[in-house]
Design a protein around this motif. Structure first.
Motif, PDB file in Angstrom:
ATOM      1  N   ASN A  32      17.868  73.891  77.466  1.00  0.00           N
ATOM      2  CA  ASN A  32      18.573  75.052  76.926  1.00  0.00           C
ATOM      3  C   ASN A  32      18.684  75.024  75.402  1.00  0.00           C
ATOM      4  OD1 ASN A  32      18.955  76.265  79.413  1.00  0.00           O
ATOM      5  ND2 ASN A  32      20.908  75.239  79.780  1.00  0.00           N
ATOM      6  N   LYS A  73      12.009  75.867  81.696  1.00  0.00           N
ATOM      7  CA  LYS A  73      12.570  75.659  80.358  1.00  0.00           C
ATOM      8  C   LYS A  73      11.489  75.234  79.366  1.00  0.00           C
ATOM      9  CE  LYS A  73      17.201  74.517  82.050  1.00  0.00           C
ATOM     10  NZ  LYS A  73      18.320  73.553  82.046  1.00  0.00           N
ATOM     11  N   ASN A  97      19.283  78.941  83.476  1.00  0.00           N
ATOM     12  CA  ASN A  97      17.855  78.612  83.466  1.00  0.00           C
ATOM     13  C   ASN A  97      17.528  77.559  84.515  1.00  0.00           C
ATOM     14  OD1 ASN A  97      17.151  80.306  81.227  1.00  0.00           O
ATOM     15  ND2 ASN A  97      18.192  78.843  79.907  1.00  0.00           N
TER      16      ASN A  97
END
Length: 408
Positions: free
Chosen positions: A82, A110, A309
């Motif tokens: 993230n 990611k 995510n």
């Protein structure tokens, strides 16, 4: 707070810096989670933030503080995902070259998203901490600016804007519960909230698989605790930030840990009840409310859904496991006489018991079976654990011996 490297005014400046660059995310009241927890629950939806996480706030605030000379040297960061996306996007919008080191096991979604924002991605190590050490080596070699994921005053100030938004969106608040990895988010939120409304409780939540800040708070000293495998990869940090630990020690009311099973169950509930996709780390704080570790009956609590995510394959696994653990899916084995009509009779009993048949596997060749026997593996859609117990009792009364075929 004179001994701190970050002040409330830094968060106020960050709020101004981030106007038009990040989303002012919604705060949603949840009737379902309020009923399940006995508290008044509001969801701060940072999973709906650009890049899918609060991390972009701190990254942007840090990038905006760089001088022209520093921008020309580029930035380096380490992240499980993230923070990587936040730094990559902020760098792209600031025309700054970014190199991001991510663990080799970082979620594919990611990694690909970080590359899509234009950053150079290097996969190294098997944890955030190993990636972090490699990123420091690159930074030293290139002379770039290091953008720490959590232990940086500018980053913490950016994350603290979440706290300001919550206070603007909700009055008469009893507390805020926040997921904790390195501690940047809770450090910033706590500084903002305790400065304006010191009576509002701030509680941090970690997974029991990565409890470094929980242990540090308990023993009143900064500790490193090895992480185990966890679905909450976003908060799997073995060594919390020094600056963040100081903020936690001074400002945080409590730190608690939740089990992996509870986090997985909360991810499923958020999908089902709130129609919100969250990653494991994002669901951890709500999990603490649902398990009764935080707050009292009737109190009004905000839980921060820090990110959304997650790989689709991971979502599928968590949903599958969540259905099994909640009793929504049951798989069992039983042995039948290998003759016409035996399977039909069993399936009729299952149907009359109110279960929906998903799959049937009929095996005559399993070792240990007599020539006159066949084993059947049946997967059912059920209502809950009580429904499963009713089915076991019903089948038992009719002579069927059932054996659990899935994990507990």
């Amino acid at each position: 707070m004179e001994d701190q490297k970050i002040a409330f005014e830094d968060i106020e400046r960050a709020a101004q810096n981030l106007i038009g660059k990040v989303r002012y995310t919604p705060l949603q009241y949840s009737r379902s989670f309020s009923e399940l927890s006995g508290r008044q629950v509001l969801l701060k939806c940072e999973n709906l933030q650009i890049t899918g996480s609060f991390k972009v706030r701190g990254a942007f605030n840090k990038l905006l503080s760089l001088t022209v000379e520093e921008q020309a040297k580029g930035v380096v960061a380490a992240s499980a995902g993230n923070h990587a996306q936040g730094v990559a996007l902020a760098s792209a919008m600031s025309n700054v070259k970014a190199t991001i080191v991510m663990p080799q096991g970082a979620p594919i979604a990611k990694v690909e998203a970080t590359k899509a924002y234009g950053a150079d991605v290097i996969l190294h190590g098997h944890s955030y901490d190993e990636a972090y050490e490699h990123a420091l080596a690159i930074q030293a070699e290139k002379g770039s600016v290091f953008v720490h994921a959590f232990d940086d005053p500018k980053v913490i100030a950016g994350q603290g804007v979440v706290g300001l938004e919550i206070l603007q969106q909700c009055k008469n608040l009893d507390g805020i519960v926040v997921p904790v990895g390195g501690g940047g988010l809770i450090g910033g939120i706590a500084l903002a909230v305790k400065t304006l409304f010191p009576q509002v409780a701030v509680v941090g939540v970690q997974t029991s698989a990565a409890p470094a800040m929980v242990e540090s708070k308990k023993e009143k000293k900064h500790k490193t605790v090895a992480c185990k495998g966890t679905i909450a990869d976003g908060i799997a940090v073995a060594c919390p930030g020094q600056l963040n630990y100081g903020l936690v020690e001074q400002l945080i009311d409590d730190m608690v840990a939740v089990d992996e099973d509870d986090i997985a169950r909360t991810v499923v509930l958020l999908l089902e009840r709130a129609k919100l996709v969250t990653e494991g780390a994002g669901a951890a704080a709500l999990s603490a409310l649902l398990t009764g570790q935080v707050g009292k009956q009737g109190e009004r609590w905000v839980t921060v859904l820090s990110g959304g995510n997650m790989d689709i394959t991971t979502v599928a696994k968590i949903i599958e496991q969540g259905l099994v653990r909640s009793g929504r899916r049951w798989e069992f084995r039983t042995v039948l006489p290998d003759r016409p009509g035996a399977l039909q009779s069993l399936l009729a009993e299952v149907a009359q018991g109110g279960a929906n048949i998903i799959a049937v596997n009929h095996d005559r060749l399993r070792p240990g079976l007599a020539l006159s026997q066949a084993e059947v593996l049946i997967t059912l859609e059920t209502r809950d654990q009580d429904h499963i117990k009713e089915l076991i009792a019903r089948l038992g009364q009719r002579g069927y011996i059932t054996k659990e075929a899935n994990f507990s």
